[in-house]
Design an enzyme around this catalytic site. Sequence first.
Site, PDB file in Angstrom:
ATOM      1  N   HIS A 212       0.859  -1.183   0.000  1.00 45.28           N
ATOM      2  CA  HIS A 212       0.000   0.000   0.000  1.00 45.28           C
ATOM      3  C   HIS A 212       0.895   1.232   0.000  1.00 45.28           C
ATOM      4  O   HIS A 212       1.678   1.442   0.914  1.00 45.28           O
ATOM      5  CB  HIS A 212      -0.899  -0.001   1.237  1.00 45.28           C
ATOM      6  CG  HIS A 212      -1.704   1.259   1.376  1.00 45.28           C
ATOM      7  ND1 HIS A 212      -1.283   2.314   2.144  1.00 45.28           N
ATOM      8  CD2 HIS A 212      -2.877   1.633   0.833  1.00 45.28           C
ATOM      9  CE1 HIS A 212      -2.181   3.283   2.077  1.00 45.28           C
ATOM     10  NE2 HIS A 212      -3.149   2.891   1.290  1.00 45.28           N
TER      11      HIS A 212
ATOM     12  N   ASP B  50       0.971   5.369  -0.252  1.00 44.54           N
ATOM     13  CA  ASP B  50       0.284   6.655  -0.275  1.00 44.54           C
ATOM     14  C   ASP B  50       0.885   7.510  -1.376  1.00 44.54           C
ATOM     15  O   ASP B  50       2.092   7.723  -1.430  1.00 44.54           O
ATOM     16  CB  ASP B  50       0.431   7.358   1.074  1.00 44.54           C
ATOM     17  CG  ASP B  50      -0.653   6.930   2.055  1.00 44.54           C
ATOM     18  OD1 ASP B  50      -1.587   6.249   1.625  1.00 44.54           O
ATOM     19  OD2 ASP B  50      -0.552   7.273   3.234  1.00 44.54           O
TER      20      ASP B  50
ATOM     21  N   ASP C 196      -7.517   2.895   2.951  1.00 42.78           N
ATOM     22  CA  ASP C 196      -7.023   3.922   3.872  1.00 42.78           C
ATOM     23  C   ASP C 196      -7.732   5.259   3.708  1.00 42.78           C
ATOM     24  O   ASP C 196      -7.139   6.307   3.920  1.00 42.78           O
ATOM     25  CB  ASP C 196      -5.512   4.095   3.672  1.00 42.78           C
ATOM     26  CG  ASP C 196      -4.869   4.868   4.822  1.00 42.78           C
ATOM     27  OD1 ASP C 196      -5.378   4.796   5.946  1.00 42.78           O
ATOM     28  OD2 ASP C 196      -3.858   5.547   4.590  1.00 42.78           O
TER      29      ASP C 196
ATOM     30  N   HIS D 109      -6.466  10.668  -1.045  1.00 49.16           N
ATOM     31  CA  HIS D 109      -7.092  10.870   0.261  1.00 49.16           C
ATOM     32  C   HIS D 109      -6.238  11.620   1.277  1.00 49.16           C
ATOM     33  O   HIS D 109      -6.713  11.879   2.383  1.00 49.16           O
ATOM     34  CB  HIS D 109      -7.539   9.521   0.847  1.00 49.16           C
ATOM     35  CG  HIS D 109      -6.398   8.631   1.244  1.00 49.16           C
ATOM     36  ND1 HIS D 109      -5.870   7.677   0.400  1.00 49.16           N
ATOM     37  CD2 HIS D 109      -5.686   8.545   2.390  1.00 49.16           C
ATOM     38  CE1 HIS D 109      -4.895   7.051   1.020  1.00 49.16           C
ATOM     39  NE2 HIS D 109      -4.761   7.562   2.223  1.00 49.16           N
TER      40      HIS D 109
END
Length: 1040
Positions: free
Chosen positions: A260, A262, A361, A566
């Site tokens: 994952h 970001d 997330d 996000h």
Amino acid sequence: MAAAPALKHWRTTLERVEKFVSPLYFTDCNLRGRLFGASCPVAALSSFLTPERLPYQEAVQRDFRPAQVGCSFGPTWWTCWFRVELTIPEAWVGQEVHLCWESDGEGLVWRDGEPVQGLTKEGEKTSYVLTDRLGERDPRSLTLYVEVACNGLLGAGKGSIIAAPDPEKMFQLSRAELAVFHRDVHMLLVDLELLLGIAKGLGKDNQRSFQALYTANQMVNVCDPAQPETFPVAQALASRFFGQRGGESQHTIHATGHCHIDTGRTVSWAWGQGFPYALSWVGPSSLWAQQLEWVKNRYPGLHSRLQEFARRGQFVPVGGTWVEMDGNLPSGEAMVRQFLQGQNFFLQEFGKMCSEFWLPDTFGYSAQLPQIMHGCGIRRFLTQKLSWNLVNSFPHHTFFWEGLDGSRVLVHFPPGDSYGMQGSVEEVLKTVANNRDKGRANHSAFLFGFGDGGGGPTQTMLDRLKRLSNTDGLPRVQLSSPRQLFSALESDSGQLCTWIGELFLELHNGTYTTHAQIKKGNRECERILHDVELLSSLALARSAQFLYPAAQLQHLWRLLLLNQFHDVVTGSCIQIVAEEAMCHYEDIRSHGNTLLSTAAAALCAGEPGPEGLLIVNTLPWKRTEVMALPKPGGAHSLALVTVPSMGYAPVPPPTSLQPLLPQQPVFVLQEVNSASRPPPTKTDGSVTLDNGIIRVKLDPTGRLTSLVLVASGREAIAEGAVGNQFVLFDDVPLYWDAWDVMDYHLETRKPVLGQAGTLAVGTEGGLRGSAWFLLQISPNSRLSQEVVLDVGCPYVRFHTEVHWHEAHKFLKVEFPARVRSSQATYEIQFGHLQRPTHYNTSWDWARFEVWAHRWMDLSEHGFGLALLNDCKYGASVQGSILSLSLLRAPKTPDATADMGRHEFTYALMPHKGSFQDAGVIQAAYSLNFPLLALPAPSPAPATSWSAFSLSSPAVVLETVKQAESSPQRRSLVLRLYEAHGSHVDCWLHLSLPVQEAILCDLLERPDPAGHLPLRDSRLKLTFSPFQVLSLLLVLQPPPH
């Protein structure tokens, strides 16, 4: 003779085994100390520093200077390239050889011109396998390059992961050597650690726990770290234990290697070396299309390998969207574009679309996501973020989620409440124990790998999980894929529960407000792209010469979608990311305005007319509004213009008051001292604005003392209260500064009081009336506001400018309403929903701060009050007080967040009847999509023209664009939705040369049974509540 069995003390036996595998204690004689054997330094080491991200071919040509272990490099965000020259000793033939590398920062190993593996202490990747068995003929000398980004796995925060980056931080190389790796020692360590985990996890009351502990103890007895020939006996003991199988009813854990990353919180869009580091393993991966496009552009060789891994099923792209977007703030159309761009990219690059929506997330999930997923070919959804709820534990891990329109998707939350598992027994047991759907679902996801920074799985994690595949006393563990997990869940879903409505995260409510300029840029750019697409579509339909700017629009959309990640649109990013986002928004504005002018010029081509100006309405209903039209010399004049639905009109002639009839002009009255007035007359400087629809009264400080719906005489402001009351709160969360606002901030409410005498009349009436005032918020911050009422307008606007220089303060504006209701309504994507105005339950008061898009409304039978805005998202209605959140002042991760000048507009609309019938939805659209006055190089048309109109106010034509797939066919896509929450039949009137109309999905794939008959340039459409429909219109060939 064998030693006699001894009584065992639990703690001493446990600690004995722990010390045998410890990396800290007794490493001179324990097993851990034998993990690596012989070692030697690298033959030569050199390096150079650069503030830039350099391609490999350019970097290796730079001037490398001698370096050594212990050297420092940096500062933050720079890159240090190391040339590592190696010579493997001849004596190591037949051995597994590693490059052992430990440095701060994130490293990437390059071999033969290709990135091959990441290196980072934080991600437990501190060695690179040069060869798993050195052969007689293998080369003994080779040169590697290690590219080290000067940031950590989670950025470069000073003192904590959410702190602002430390720009002066330096990094150090602490180890660079060759070593022989003992794979048999590694496997024994894995077995012993798992046995310890079973003993601890099952506890002293469990028979299997003691079996695990005693097996580990026996292994220590027979294993001499200095004598490898003793290892097989210990391995046999472990294999016997792990070979004892569980029962058929055991819960099955689907272990999925997971990475994952970001996209934008902690690093710039250059994103450091973390990305290729994450891709140094093979397995399922929550990587989004934008990230994979970066890989394709920067690391084409790696991209080709990923494509091959995907063909073999070893690499599984999931997600389906362009980025891991926020689930609350993007518009409905923007959410559709996330899927449209993402799914098309996956299809083009990997041969298939994603069948799962993977959003682990994000800070909450809109009630329209199930319908949007359905329209994009997705029926499965995975996240884990609701495990972060601060107040209430979400009641399910596997369930059906029903959206606003009734669409249902299968949802799974990994019961381990993490996407960064490491394969420990403790995590495996937690996954089973924590599962809230025991008896309803016997399968769970187990996402393992270092997440957020993107490290992904390690070999140790894989070895642990393979060993636990089917062991008595534990759940069954299988290495699996998302498709296998969801197929297993679907096959036995008859007992699953259904959750209806939004998935609200009870945390991170501050992200609805933080970084107001980013949120304004997002809203404005959504509007600009909407308008450009509409006008370009109309120009395409009416002009054979016009070329639809598909490539430019895709680029601009992708910029916007990138910043809907996000941790960007939410404002929880570092300063350099925020600055880049603002640059991206400026690019969209600039290029968008150019494209608007180009489309307007094409629409005007060949038209006679008196003025080189086109008045354009990009909304699907007729509008009569006051506009400020440009005059020569840069001045503006007010004009009342009427423009048909999704069309244009010529500039009106100069307006006198007479053409306003039957509409009443705006009257403006200020109470001032006058010698002719008797003493009882109120002369306090208050101002009244009245347009015959609403009457607005402001006190001398600019607060709203009365708001009357003129026709009924109904007062909207609560008795004894004032509206437009600015309030300031202390805003110190528990930890997540930019993310969170806590419920206790409400206890610190301080009204901002103005000074009488600052209110003055602005525009004196006629087409427009206004008053303005100044307000000192604090010694450091001030506000100015113009309160504006236009002729014929059902709402009063508050144009606001704030100079904001605060720390940990929260500014809101409140409107106490003379309305009583237990529910307030908030606009979301393609619709609206209700939330409570009371705190009856913990689920109610956990929503003390919520999000909305362009409007919220509080209504009782027959009357209501709506609060509209042009760029805000944070809101609340407590009791009868409507509150709009304006500005925050967090200091981490960006100390400059929200500091400086802000401009925004909100509006207040009292209404008779329901908000649907009163036109609140249309009013909010009009506030956000002003009429356009576009210069035309040739004379503008002399008559009005409308491209599309609708027979029902319940239906909104949201989007008009060129179809993605077949530009040669001159096809358009229209997106409409039902906005009132009703079943409705609606006629769509067309003025374009349409040859064929077909229903399609959100990915623009035609419905084989979706052909619609065209009758007198009309199409009949049928909607259920909040349904989104897409139409494919094939245009007639242009005349030659």
